[in-house]
Design an enzyme around this catalytic site. Structure first.
Site, PDB file in Angstrom:
ATOM      1  N   SER A   1      42.995  33.625  38.663  1.00 50.93           N
ATOM      2  CA  SER A   1      42.951  33.679  40.129  1.00 50.93           C
ATOM      3  C   SER A   1      43.998  32.790  40.787  1.00 50.93           C
ATOM      4  CB  SER A   1      41.553  33.284  40.632  1.00 50.93           C
ATOM      5  OG  SER A   1      41.265  31.929  40.299  1.00 50.93           O
TER       6      SER A   1
ATOM      7  N   LYS B   1      44.487  29.331  40.189  1.00 50.43           N
ATOM      8  CA  LYS B   1      44.071  27.939  40.418  1.00 50.43           C
ATOM      9  C   LYS B   1      45.160  26.956  39.998  1.00 50.43           C
ATOM     10  CE  LYS B   1      40.527  28.058  37.765  1.00 50.43           C
ATOM     11  NZ  LYS B   1      40.907  29.390  37.227  1.00 50.43           N
TER      12      LYS B   1
ATOM     13  N   GLU C   1      41.712  22.043  34.804  1.00 49.08           N
ATOM     14  CA  GLU C   1      40.581  22.419  33.946  1.00 49.08           C
ATOM     15  C   GLU C   1      39.428  21.419  34.076  1.00 49.08           C
ATOM     16  OE1 GLU C   1      40.639  25.248  32.784  1.00 49.08           O
ATOM     17  OE2 GLU C   1      42.753  25.778  32.591  1.00 49.08           O
TER      18      GLU C   1
ATOM     19  N   GLN D   1      36.416  21.805  34.599  1.00 45.32           N
ATOM     20  CA  GLN D   1      35.153  22.193  33.963  1.00 45.32           C
ATOM     21  C   GLN D   1      35.036  21.685  32.533  1.00 45.32           C
ATOM     22  OE1 GLN D   1      37.633  24.367  34.503  1.00 45.32           O
ATOM     23  NE2 GLN D   1      38.045  25.284  32.518  1.00 45.32           N
TER      24      GLN D   1
ATOM     25  N   CYS E   1      35.073  41.804  39.105  1.00 46.19           N
ATOM     26  CA  CYS E   1      34.359  41.687  40.366  1.00 46.19           C
ATOM     27  C   CYS E   1      32.856  41.633  40.087  1.00 46.19           C
ATOM     28  CB  CYS E   1      34.694  42.861  41.280  1.00 46.19           C
ATOM     29  SG  CYS E   1      34.039  44.447  40.699  1.00 46.19           S
TER      30      CYS E   1
ATOM     31  N   CYS F   1      31.525  44.902  38.390  1.00 48.42           N
ATOM     32  CA  CYS F   1      31.985  45.206  37.027  1.00 48.42           C
ATOM     33  C   CYS F   1      31.663  44.108  36.021  1.00 48.42           C
ATOM     34  CB  CYS F   1      33.492  45.468  37.034  1.00 48.42           C
ATOM     35  SG  CYS F   1      33.999  46.905  38.002  1.00 48.42           S
TER      36      CYS F   1
END
Length: 206
Positions: free
Chosen positions: A20, A22, A90, A92, A178, A181
């Protein structure tokens, strides 16, 4: 987001799914800080060695020099007292100590910019990102493009079989999906189907 010298410290969080943008946005902000002659230090977790151990690298191959750290506390150990802007990629992959470290740095007048996934491969909040979102002054939510239908994507679909929460990988291991999906349990369904098919096959005579 530009740097204002009179502004006290603060935390910026850039979050979203994989692919996306980031890391691209993180690199863009850090480069602008460098252009503004701010003293910048950049860190990434040692577990993330996909593209380089000496740089933050986006999936589109944008890169910027970074230092490896094993944990969030090591950021404080490696930090130069003159540093004004701290970048972390990163997020996370760190534990909740990153929240304490980020608050400590912001309270000391530093600008802290952190990028990371907000949810894991099951669609659950990916700590410590939710806690960072709660304390950040500025939040940017990035969206990818769904690889199935082309809609805006905010989920990360794992394509390899593993129950581990942390499986480092890029294209081939993950893709953006999405809400419609996204199939968080598809991996378990595939395994179950494989077992059923094996049980249906007649055993060969010994």
């Amino acid at each position: 987001m530009d740097v204002f010298h009179s502004h006290p410290g603060w935390i910026e969080v850039i979050t979203g799914s994989m692919f996306s943008g980031k890391s691209e946005e993180l690199i863009r902000r850090l480069r602008r800080a460098q252009i503004a002659r701010q003293r910048v230090q950049i860190f990434k977790p040692i577990v993330d060695g996909r593209y380089s151990h000496e740089h933050i690298v986006s999936h589109s191959d944008m890169r910027i020099d970074a230092e490896l750290v094993e944990n969030a506390s090591e950021i404080l150990e490696k930090l130069n007292h003159r540093t004004e802007v701290i970048g972390v990629d990163e997020g996370q992959f760190f534990d909740t100590t990153l929240v304490e470290v980020s608050n400590q740095l912001a309270n000391a007048g530093k600008r802290v910019i952190i990028a990371g996934l907000d949810t894991d491969f099951l669609g659950n909040p990916f700590e410590p990102m939710p806690q960072l979102l709660a304390v950040a002054e500025y939040i940017t939510k990035t969206l990818a493009i769904c690889m199935r239908c082309g809609s805006p994507a905010n989920q990360t679909q794992r394509l390899v079989a593993s129950k581990d929460r942390v499986v480092v990988g890029g294209a081939g291991s993950y893709e953006a999906r999405c809400r419609r999906c996204f199939e968080p349990e598809v991996e378990e369904d595939q395994k179950r189907d494989e077992i059923v098919e094996r049980l249906k096959k007649p055993r060969s005579a010994s």
